[in-house]
Scaffold this motif. Structure first.
Motif, short mmCIF file in Angstrom:
data_model
loop_
_atom_site.label_atom_id
_atom_site.label_comp_id
_atom_site.label_asym_id
_atom_site.label_seq_id
_atom_site.Cartn_x
_atom_site.Cartn_y
_atom_site.Cartn_z
N GLN A 131 0.83 -1.20 0.00
CA GLN A 131 0.00 0.00 0.00
C GLN A 131 0.87 1.26 0.00
N THR A 132 1.97 1.20 0.72
CA THR A 132 2.95 2.27 0.74
C THR A 132 4.31 1.68 0.38
N GLN A 133 5.26 2.54 0.10
CA GLN A 133 6.61 2.08 -0.16
C GLN A 133 7.33 1.88 1.17
N GLU A 134 7.80 0.66 1.41
CA GLU A 134 8.41 0.33 2.68
C GLU A 134 9.91 0.13 2.50
N PHE A 135 10.69 0.73 3.40
CA PHE A 135 12.15 0.62 3.35
C PHE A 135 12.68 -0.02 4.62
N TYR A 136 13.72 -0.82 4.47
CA TYR A 136 14.32 -1.49 5.62
C TYR A 136 15.03 -0.49 6.52
N GLU A 137 14.84 -0.65 7.81
CA GLU A 137 15.52 0.19 8.80
C GLU A 137 16.44 -0.71 9.61
N GLY A 138 17.74 -0.58 9.42
CA GLY A 138 18.69 -1.42 10.11
C GLY A 138 19.80 -1.87 9.18
N SER A 139 20.35 -3.05 9.43
CA SER A 139 21.46 -3.58 8.64
C SER A 139 21.14 -5.00 8.17
N ILE A 140 21.68 -5.35 7.00
CA ILE A 140 21.49 -6.68 6.42
C ILE A 140 22.85 -7.20 5.96
N ASP A 141 23.10 -8.48 6.20
CA ASP A 141 24.33 -9.11 5.72
C ASP A 141 24.03 -10.54 5.29
N GLU A 142 24.86 -11.04 4.39
CA GLU A 142 24.84 -12.45 3.95
C GLU A 142 23.42 -12.92 3.62
N LEU A 143 22.81 -12.24 2.67
CA LEU A 143 21.48 -12.60 2.19
C LEU A 143 21.59 -13.72 1.16
N LYS A 144 20.77 -14.77 1.31
CA LYS A 144 20.75 -15.88 0.36
C LYS A 144 19.31 -16.22 0.01
N VAL A 145 19.09 -16.57 -1.25
CA VAL A 145 17.77 -17.02 -1.72
C VAL A 145 17.96 -18.32 -2.47
N PHE A 146 17.13 -19.32 -2.15
CA PHE A 146 17.21 -20.65 -2.75
C PHE A 146 15.89 -21.00 -3.42
N ASP A 147 15.96 -21.75 -4.52
CA ASP A 147 14.73 -22.25 -5.13
C ASP A 147 14.43 -23.66 -4.63
N ALA A 148 14.42 -23.80 -3.32
CA ALA A 148 14.14 -25.06 -2.64
C ALA A 148 13.62 -24.76 -1.24
N GLY A 149 12.84 -25.67 -0.69
CA GLY A 149 12.37 -25.53 0.68
C GLY A 149 13.33 -26.23 1.62
N LEU A 150 14.26 -25.50 2.20
CA LEU A 150 15.30 -26.11 3.02
C LEU A 150 14.72 -26.70 4.31
N SER A 151 15.32 -27.81 4.75
CA SER A 151 14.96 -28.42 6.02
C SER A 151 15.61 -27.66 7.17
N ALA A 152 15.22 -27.98 8.41
CA ALA A 152 15.83 -27.33 9.57
C ALA A 152 17.33 -27.56 9.60
N THR A 153 17.77 -28.77 9.29
CA THR A 153 19.21 -29.06 9.28
C THR A 153 19.91 -28.24 8.22
N GLU A 154 19.32 -28.11 7.05
CA GLU A 154 19.94 -27.33 5.97
C GLU A 154 19.97 -25.85 6.32
N VAL A 155 18.92 -25.33 6.97
CA VAL A 155 18.93 -23.93 7.40
C VAL A 155 20.08 -23.69 8.36
N ARG A 156 20.27 -24.59 9.32
CA ARG A 156 21.33 -24.41 10.31
C ARG A 156 22.71 -24.59 9.70
N THR A 157 22.81 -25.43 8.69
CA THR A 157 24.09 -25.61 8.01
C THR A 157 24.46 -24.36 7.22
N GLU A 158 23.47 -23.71 6.60
CA GLU A 158 23.73 -22.52 5.80
C GLU A 158 23.88 -21.26 6.64
#
Length: 224
Positions: A131-158
């Protein structure tokens, strides 16, 4: 990032290290913006909430045009500390939200059943058009996007491991380690979807817990 993810279908996983400001809506990643309706997939957070969602492009920014899961946390993000957040979206009513590798549960809302991309919609880091333009407030690092639904173990490994460009499911990865305030930031995946810095974003020295490997000892059944 440009219109680079408009052929992506579910499942997807998004993850990043964040320092979160006080805004109730901090968009971390969105895949396919549109000026008047929800498209693609996205993840955002507030001081004590993480949300994942996708849109079906049916028109207008209403719950009928999206499907979301929001995890209301039992704690508030300290704006001076790094946290790892992750959203796994497999489909309507099938999403997982993690903070520091721990599943946070959550509640669903919205009635969209399928994801639709805007053919010309840009993907963005730290910005989401609703509805409005939203901007991130804060800091972001090491962003990753996967075309798969990772398991809990895979999330923790990455979680604490630098991006592996040879991962076949890695859609994009950005560590923001370019020269200080460079006009572009590089995609470390083989897709090469580099981004243009905009909106006054600046570089800082990061203290996020990212290294060559990721080791965890807590059990998969941990909660809270």
């Amino acid at each position: 990032l440009g219109s680079v993810y408009n052929n992506v279908s579910l499942p997807v996983t998004m993850m990043a290290w964040v320092k979160v400001g006080t805004s109730n809506y901090n968009p971390i990643f969105s895949s396919s913006q549109h000026p008047s309706s929800y498209h693609g997939f996205w993840m955002n957070c507030g001081p004590s909430r993480v949300t994942a969602a996708f849109g079906d492009g049916t028109g207008a920014f209403t719950p009928a045009a999206r499907n979301s899961k929001a995890a209301n946390l039992s704690f508030t993000f300290n704006p001076n500390e790094w946290y790892h957040v992750c959203a796994v979206i497999r489909g309507a009513g099938d999403m997982d939200i993690y903070v520091n590798g721990v599943d946070q549960g959550g509640n669903y809302s919205g009635s969209a059943t399928s994801m639709v991309n805007n053919p010309s919609g840009d993907a963005n880091i730290g910005y989401h058009r609703r509805q409005t333009q939203e901007f991130y407030e804060g800091s972001i690092d090491e962003l990753k996007v996967f075309d798969a639904g990772l398991s809990a173990t895979e999330v923790r490994t990455e979680m604490c491991r630098k991006a592996n460009p040879n991962n076949p499911n890695l859609l994009g990865a950005w560590d923001f380690n370019e020269p200080f305030n460079a006009p572009q930031f590089d995609d470390l995946s083989t897709n090469g979807n580099d981004g243009n810095r905009a909106g006054g974003a600046v570089s800082i020295l990061s203290g996020a817990a990212v290294g060559d490997t990721s080791v965890f000892i807590y059990p998969l059944t941990i909660n809270g």
